[in-house]
Design an enzyme around this catalytic site. Structure first.
Site, PDB file in Angstrom:
ATOM      1  N   CYS A 172     -18.923   5.232  -1.115  1.00 16.67           N
ATOM      2  CA  CYS A 172     -19.659   4.121  -0.482  1.00 16.67           C
ATOM      3  C   CYS A 172     -21.030   4.550   0.055  1.00 16.67           C
ATOM      4  CB  CYS A 172     -18.818   3.495   0.615  1.00 16.67           C
ATOM      5  SG  CYS A 172     -18.062   4.675   1.731  1.00 16.67           S
ATOM      6  N   HIS A 285     -22.053   0.668   6.943  1.00 13.15           N
ATOM      7  CA  HIS A 285     -22.646   1.991   7.182  1.00 13.15           C
ATOM      8  C   HIS A 285     -24.165   1.876   7.332  1.00 13.15           C
ATOM      9  CE1 HIS A 285     -18.827   3.596   6.273  1.00 13.15           C
ATOM     10  NE2 HIS A 285     -19.039   4.163   5.101  1.00 13.15           N
TER      11      HIS A 285
HETATM   12  N1  LIG Z   1     -12.680   1.321   3.108  1.00 14.75           N
HETATM   13  C1  LIG Z   1     -13.777   1.555   2.426  1.00 14.75           C
HETATM   14  O1  LIG Z   1     -14.875   1.209   2.838  1.00 14.75           O
HETATM   15  C2  LIG Z   1     -13.746   2.250   1.108  1.00 14.75           C
HETATM   16  C3  LIG Z   1     -14.934   2.362   0.404  1.00 14.75           C
HETATM   17  C4  LIG Z   1     -14.931   2.973  -0.825  1.00 14.75           C
HETATM   18  C5  LIG Z   1     -13.761   3.462  -1.334  1.00 14.75           C
HETATM   19  N2  LIG Z   1     -12.612   3.357  -0.629  1.00 14.75           N
HETATM   20  C6  LIG Z   1     -11.391   3.906  -1.219  1.00 14.75           C
HETATM   21  O2  LIG Z   1     -10.473   2.853  -1.497  1.00 14.75           O
HETATM   22  C7  LIG Z   1      -9.150   3.308  -1.296  1.00 14.75           C
HETATM   23  C8  LIG Z   1      -8.412   2.402  -0.306  1.00 14.75           C
HETATM   24  O3  LIG Z   1      -9.148   2.336   0.900  1.00 14.75           O
HETATM   25  P1  LIG Z   1      -8.841   1.245   2.024  1.00 14.75           P
HETATM   26  O4  LIG Z   1      -9.891   1.466   3.016  1.00 14.75           O
HETATM   27  O5  LIG Z   1      -8.650  -0.101   1.422  1.00 14.75           O
HETATM   28  O6  LIG Z   1      -7.427   1.760   2.600  1.00 14.75           O
HETATM   29  P2  LIG Z   1      -6.280   0.947   3.349  1.00 14.75           P
HETATM   30  O7  LIG Z   1      -6.813  -0.211   4.088  1.00 14.75           O
HETATM   31  O8  LIG Z   1      -5.517   1.973   4.086  1.00 14.75           O
HETATM   32  O9  LIG Z   1      -5.351   0.373   2.142  1.00 14.75           O
HETATM   33  C9  LIG Z   1      -4.584   1.226   1.316  1.00 14.75           C
HETATM   34  C10 LIG Z   1      -3.904   0.414   0.228  1.00 14.75           C
HETATM   35  O10 LIG Z   1      -3.214   1.312  -0.642  1.00 14.75           O
HETATM   36  C11 LIG Z   1      -1.868   0.858  -0.788  1.00 14.75           C
HETATM   37  N3  LIG Z   1      -0.942   1.960  -1.027  1.00 14.75           N
HETATM   38  C12 LIG Z   1      -0.689   3.004  -0.225  1.00 14.75           C
HETATM   39  N4  LIG Z   1       0.289   3.775  -0.781  1.00 14.75           N
HETATM   40  C13 LIG Z   1       0.631   3.193  -1.962  1.00 14.75           C
HETATM   41  C14 LIG Z   1       1.580   3.466  -2.974  1.00 14.75           C
HETATM   42  N5  LIG Z   1       2.382   4.530  -2.913  1.00 14.75           N
HETATM   43  N6  LIG Z   1       1.653   2.643  -4.039  1.00 14.75           N
HETATM   44  C15 LIG Z   1       0.870   1.545  -4.117  1.00 14.75           C
HETATM   45  N7  LIG Z   1      -0.049   1.214  -3.171  1.00 14.75           N
HETATM   46  C16 LIG Z   1      -0.152   2.027  -2.118  1.00 14.75           C
HETATM   47  C17 LIG Z   1      -1.566   0.187   0.541  1.00 14.75           C
HETATM   48  O11 LIG Z   1      -0.442  -0.644   0.381  1.00 14.75           O
HETATM   49  P3  LIG Z   1       0.574  -0.948   1.618  1.00 14.75           P
HETATM   50  O12 LIG Z   1      -0.098  -1.998   2.469  1.00 14.75           O
HETATM   51  O13 LIG Z   1       1.774  -1.449   0.928  1.00 14.75           O
HETATM   52  O14 LIG Z   1       0.769   0.349   2.339  1.00 14.75           O
HETATM   53  C18 LIG Z   1      -2.870  -0.574   0.762  1.00 14.75           C
HETATM   54  O15 LIG Z   1      -2.873  -1.730  -0.031  1.00 14.75           O
HETATM   55  C19 LIG Z   1      -9.272   4.772  -0.872  1.00 14.75           C
HETATM   56  O16 LIG Z   1      -9.213   5.589  -2.028  1.00 14.75           O
HETATM   57  C20 LIG Z   1     -10.644   4.843  -0.285  1.00 14.75           C
HETATM   58  O17 LIG Z   1     -11.191   6.152  -0.331  1.00 14.75           O
HETATM   59  C21 LIG Z   1     -12.566   2.753   0.579  1.00 14.75           C
END
Ligand SMILES: NC(=O)c1ccc[n+]([C@@H]2O[C@H](COP(=O)([O-])OP(=O)(O)OC[C@H]3O[C@@H](n4cnc5c(N)ncnc54)[C@H](OP(=O)(O)O)[C@@H]3O)[C@@H](O)[C@H]2O)c1
Length: 377
Positions: A172, A285
């Site tokens: 990001c 950010h």
């Molecule tokens: N947040 C950001 O700004 C951002 C920006 C760029 C990239 N990312 C990337 O995007 C990804 C997710 O980030 P996030 O911020 O959205 O995290 P988050 O809010 O913690 O969400 C994580 C997601 O992954 C799912 N998950 C976890 N374990 C799993 C499994 N074993 N099988 C299937 N689904 C599973 C969770 O499902 P449950 O609800 O069922 O646990 C939830 O839907 C990460 O790789 C992060 O580095 C995030």
């Protein structure tokens, strides 16, 4: 705008479904007709219950992305929960090896280990995976794409060939930085870039946002703050980014900016250094970016270039001391740039300082991934 995707049985989602100022909103009925199309691709959203997953749904809806079906995938914990999207009821399914049967495009945001395990399985089934994690970004042959910057990197990837593929969404902070730096780079060629970031809680997911809110309340009430996510007080504080620190003293987030910039610009010589900091901002950010150029570029020309750059808005009112803020760009598509000034530490017009703000769940993650998917249509 009311939430378009709503999970039932989920206590609290700390992030609102976003709106965008760049696309005029259409009546909901019109949006639904345009999105659900027999000849559209079949989609899957992996990590649909997370911060980025929920934003995927908002962006798909806002942009009238055509689809004939959509699968909502998450962990076992969420399986069976109901979700309303564009007035239809969906049941969240557990991500499994057979989840990608008949899926044309899968948007992944469930963390690097899930991407590493299930990304290749999906590709094997003929699915084109747009992955938000860092799992494949630096893998040779995997396009790392910001559509406004290097769409040509994914030229060979096509829908309808039956052949699966991986496309990586950059980090990001890299996306937000390069949205502003690339138009200037194209004009005067950046030879060195120094980036300092001020990163929001949302970058660490939904749980980090909840903890910042909780800590703020606890500190104001004179209670000891709950420190489960970052292991230290976040409210009324700031600290070095929580990514692991490497043997060279940089943390992983900082090295992503270094390596991804080189890959996206296809320039192994560009010098990049970064310091990444978490600040107690809920969403979006901010980044201070210092640029050194091979060719001269004056302030006014730089401003004009940025004003005409796609996906960029200039907020640069010196008289009113009005420049980009995370709050102003929250839930917006465009990256805002301001504080555009000649770097007085460099001779002539060979250096510029700029300040950039972008919603990293939106342009830094979900929007960028959906724009990549649009290039496949
Ligand atoms: N947040 C950001 O700004 C951002 C920006 C760029 C990239 N990312 C990337 O995007 C990804 C997710 O980030 P996030 O911020 O959205 O995290 P988050 O809010 O913690 O969400 C994580 C997601 O992954 C799912 N998950 C976890 N374990 C799993 C499994 N074993 N099988 C299937 N689904 C599973 C969770 O499902 P449950 O609800 O069922 O646990 C939830 O839907 C990460 O790789 C992060 O580095 C995030």
């Amino acid at each position: 705008m009311a939430a378009l995707a709503r999970i039932t049985h989920k206590a609290h989602l700390p992030f609102p479904a976003s709106t965008t100022t760049t696309t005029p909103s259409k009546p909901r009925a019109a949006r639904i007709c345009m999105s659900l199309q027999e000849n559209g691709p079949s989609l899957a959203v992996v990590g649909v219950t997370g911060a980025v997953g929920q934003e995927f749904l908002s962006v798909l809806s806002d942009r009238d992305f055509p689809y004939r079906s959509i699968k909502m995938l998450a962990s076992k914990r969420s399986a069976g929960k109901h979700m309303t999207f564009q007035d239809r009821d969906y049941v969240v399914e557990e991500l499994k090896v057979d989840s990608f049967e008949g899926v044309d495009i899968a948007l992944f945001s469930a963390g690097g280990s899930i991407s590493k395990e299930f990304g290749p399985i999906a590709v094997e089934k003929g699915t084109i995976v747009v992955d938000n994690s860092s799992a494949f970004r630096m893998v040779e042959g995997v396009p790392l794409v910001i559509p406004e910057v290097n769409p040509e990197a994914m030229e060979g990837v096509r829908l309808g060939t039956g052949k699966g593929a991986l496309i990586a969404n950059p980090n990001c902070s890299t996306i937000i930085c390069l949205m502003a730096a690339t138009p200037l780079h194209r004009s005067a060629k950046v030879i060195r870039m120094v980036v300092s970031t001020y990163q929001a809680a949302s970058g660490a997911g939904a749980a980090a946002m909840e903890e910042l809110e909780l800590q703020t309340r606890e500190v104001l009430e004179g209670k000891p703050p709950t420190c489960k996510i970052f292991g230290q007080q976040y409210a009324f504080n700031l600290f070095s980014h929580n990514a692991p620190v490497l043997s060279n003293g940089y943390n992983e987030e900082e090295m992503k900016l270094v390596k991804e910039t080189r890959k996206i610009w296809n320039d192994s010589n560009v010098k990049v250094t970064a310091t990444c900091i978490r600040v107690p901002v809920m969403r979006a950010h901010a980044e201070s970016v210092n640029l050194q150029f091979e060719n001269p570029l004056d302030e006014e020309t730089a401003k004009d270039i940025l004003k005409n750059a796609p996906g960029v808005v200039v907020i640069d009112d010196r008289a009113a001391n009005h420049f980009p803020t995370p709050l102003e760009v929250s839930n917006k598509d465009d990256v805002a740039v301001g504080r555009i000034r000649r770097d007085v530490s460099q001779d002539g017009n060979y250096g510029l300082d700029i300040f950039v703000c972008g919603d990293q769940i939106r342009k830094g993650a979900a929007l960028n991934a959906v724009q990549i998917a649009e290039l496949l249509l």
